[in-house]
Design a protein around this motif. Structure first.
Motif, short mmCIF file in Angstrom:
data_model
loop_
_atom_site.label_atom_id
_atom_site.label_comp_id
_atom_site.label_asym_id
_atom_site.label_seq_id
_atom_site.Cartn_x
_atom_site.Cartn_y
_atom_site.Cartn_z
N LYS A 40 0.80 -1.11 -0.09
CA LYS A 40 0.08 0.07 -0.04
C LYS A 40 0.79 1.28 0.15
O LYS A 40 1.91 1.31 0.64
N PRO A 98 -4.11 -6.92 -5.01
CA PRO A 98 -5.60 -6.91 -5.29
C PRO A 98 -6.15 -5.29 -6.13
O PRO A 98 -6.94 -5.42 -6.74
N SER A 99 -5.36 -4.26 -5.53
CA SER A 99 -5.68 -3.11 -6.52
C SER A 99 -4.55 -2.07 -6.19
O SER A 99 -3.43 -2.40 -5.43
N ALA A 100 -4.35 -1.02 -7.12
CA ALA A 100 -3.42 -0.14 -7.14
C ALA A 100 -3.91 1.12 -7.71
O ALA A 100 -4.71 1.18 -8.77
N THR A 101 -3.39 1.99 -7.12
CA THR A 101 -3.98 3.48 -7.62
C THR A 101 -2.94 3.89 -8.76
O THR A 101 -1.69 3.30 -8.95
N GLU A 129 0.41 4.79 -7.14
CA GLU A 129 1.01 3.52 -6.67
C GLU A 129 1.83 2.99 -7.93
O GLU A 129 2.79 2.65 -7.68
N GLU A 157 -5.14 -8.88 -13.21
CA GLU A 157 -6.44 -8.25 -12.85
C GLU A 157 -6.25 -6.49 -12.98
O GLU A 157 -7.15 -5.77 -12.64
N ILE A 158 -5.16 -6.03 -13.23
CA ILE A 158 -4.69 -4.68 -13.00
C ILE A 158 -4.41 -4.08 -14.24
O ILE A 158 -4.97 -3.04 -14.81
#
Ligand code: F3S
Length: 397
Positions: free
Chosen positions: A193, A223-226, A229, A250-251
Motif C-alpha cells: 500500500k 488486489p488493487s493499485a492507484t 502507486e 487483474e490490473i
C-alpha cells in the motif's frame, strides 16, 4: 528495412537537413534491431532535457536540428534542470538558468510543447491501448507499456527527437506482440500500500530480474493499485531492473493476453518488503531536505500534501516536484497557497534528481525508491524512504 517512397525521400534529404538526420538515426536503429519497417507514432516524449545532461555538445545538436526541423506529432519534454519560473527561489545558478533556457528555446522552435514532465500521461500526452509511441523517460515508458497498454521502446534523447521530427519509429522490440510476453512470475504474499511501498516492491522485483537476466515480470497478489502507486512502481522497477513492461494480474490491460509464465516463480513476503525498505534508508542520516513527486506528483498527491500541511510550518527545505499544468490546477483550487504558506516550495518542470543540486543537502527523505537510487548515486545524499505522511511529518518536525 523496407522504406516507403516518402521515407526514402526523407532519407535522401528532400525534406531538409533535420529530417534527413532523423531518418539516418531511425534507419540505423532499425538496421541494428532488425526492424522490417517503420511504424507511425501518436506521440513522443523526449528525455535528456536538463542542461546538466545536455552540456554544450547536446545544445549544439539541438540548435542544428532546430534550424529546419519541425515535429510531426504531439511531443513533450522530460523534466528540465530547473523550475522555469521559480528557479531563483530554488537556488539555481543564473548561468545554468541561461543555458537551460537556450535548450528549451531550441525545443520550442521545433514545435515541441515545452511542458517538462516525466508523467506526460497525466497532462495530455496520453496514448490509448495499443497505440505506438516513442517515449524516452524510463518510468513513463514502463507506465505506458504496462498500465496503458501502449507500445514503446525506451528511446534515447536523439532517437526520440528523430521520431518526433518524422512521426515514425522503427518497428521492433516492444512494438511487436512477440516481445511483450512475461518471463517470470512473482507472487506477492503481503499487503502492498502507498507509493513508498510500491517503490519498495519495484526494487525487489527489479533486483531479481537483473540477477535472472530477464526483463518482463508477471505479478500476482496485488488486489488493487492507484495511478500514483503504479507510477511509483514503474519508476522503481525501471530503475532497478531496467524494466519497460510488466503485467499485473487483474490490473494491467494485457495481463491475460499472453501466456502466464510458470517455469520461473518467486514469492515475495512481508520480510522481503521490510528488508528492502531498510536498505532504502541510510544509517545516521541527518535529513535536511524532503521531496515528494518522483515521478511528478499528481493533483491527488498535491491535494493530500495540502491537507497534511494546512496550518503547519515546515522546518526543512521541502520540494513538491510536478508538471506545470498540474501546478496550475493546484493554484486554481487553492492547494498551492496552503502548501506555500507552510513554507514548502513547488519545483515545477524539474525534480530532485535532474536539478543541479549535487551535495547541496546532507540527507533527503522521499516516498520514491527511484529518488533513493539517484539521491545516492547522482547527488551524493544520504536517503530515507517513507510514506507521503511520514515525509510531511519529517518536514515539519
Ligand atoms: Fe521523474 Fe525526476 Fe523521478 S524525472 S521519475 S521525478 S527522477
Amino acid at each position: 528495412m523496407k522504406l516507403t517512397q516518402e521515407e526514402q525521400d526523407m532519407l535522401d534529404g528532400r525534406y531538409g537537413k533535420a529530417t534527413k538526420k532523423s531518418m539516418e538515426i531511425l534507419t540505423t536503429l532499425g538496421e541494428i534491431f532488425d526492424a522490417e519497417c517503420m511504424v507511425d507514432v501518436h506521440g513522443v516524449q523526449i528525455a535528456g532535457v536538463s542542461y546538466d545532461n545536455l552540456g554544450e555538445a547536446g545544445l549544439d545538436f539541438l540548435s542544428e536540428m532546430s534550424e529546419d526541423g519541425r515535429v510531426r506529432v504531439l511531443t513533450t519534454l522530460n523534466p528540465a534542470g530547473m523550475d522555469r519560473e521559480n528557479w531563483q527561489a530554488l537556488g539555481i545558478d543564473r548561468e545554468f538558468a541561461k543555458n537551460q533556457n537556450r535548450a528549451i528555446d531550441a525545443f520550442a522552435k521545433m514545435g515541441i510543447i515545452t511542458t517538462c514532465s516525466c508523467t506526460p500521461y497525466l497532462i495530455g500526452n496520453a496514448p490509448h491501448y495499443g497505440q505506438h509511441i516513442a517515449w524516452a523517460e524510463s518510468s513513463a515508458v514502463c507506465y505506458s507499456n504496462s498500465v496503458i497498454g501502449a507500445r514503446t521502446n525506451r528511446e534515447g534523447g536523439p532517437s526520440a527527437l528523430a521520431a518526433a521530427l518524422i512521426g515514425k519509429t522503427p518497428k521492433y522490440g516492444y512494438h511487436l506482440d512477440e516481445n511483450r510476453h512475461a518471463q517470470v512470475l512473482f507472487k506477492i504474499n503481503a499487503p502492498v500500500k502507498g507509493t513508498d511501498e510500491f517503490g519498495v516492491l519495484g526494487k525487489i522485483i527489479g533486483d531479481k530480474l537483473v540477477k535472472l537476466g530477464k526483463k518482463i515480470p508477471y505479478i500476482t497478489g496485488i488486489p488493487s493499485a492507484t495511478v500514483e502507486e503504479l507510477k511509483s512502481f514503474c519508476a522503481s522497477v525501471a530503475t532497478y531492473g531496467g524494466t519497460a513492461l510488466f503485467h499485473m494480474e487483474e490490473i494491467t490491460p494485457e495481463y491475460n493476453k499472453y501466456p502466464k509464465p510458470s517455469n520461473i516463480v518467486f514469492e515475495i513476503n512481508q520480510d522481503d518488503l521490510d528488508k528492502t525498505r531498510a536498505e532504502l534508508t541510510d544509517d545516521d542520516i541527518e535529513i535536511d531536505f524532503v521531496s515528494i513527486g518522483c515521478p511528478h506528483a499528481s493533483i491527488h498527491e498535491i491535494a493530500k500534501i495540502a491537507n497534511l500541511l494546512r496550518g503547519k510550518t515546515v522546518k526543512k527545505e521541502f520540494w513538491i516536484t510536478t508538471a506545470r499544468p498540474t501546478k496550475k490546477i493546484a493554484d486554481e483550487v487553492g492547494y498551492s497557497k496552503i502548501i506555500e504558506d507552510a513554507g514548502a516550495k513547488f519545483a515545477a518542470d524539474t525534480c530532485c534528481v535532474v536539478a543541479p543540486i549535487k551535495e547541496r543537502f546532507k540527507g533527503i527523505m522521499v516516498d520514491s525508491a527511484k529518488a533513493c537510487y539517484y539521491g545516492r548515486a547522482k547527488n551524493k545524499f544520504k536517503v530515507k524512504i517513507g510514506s507521503i505522511e511520514a515525509c510531511v511529518e519529517e518536514a515539519i518536525k
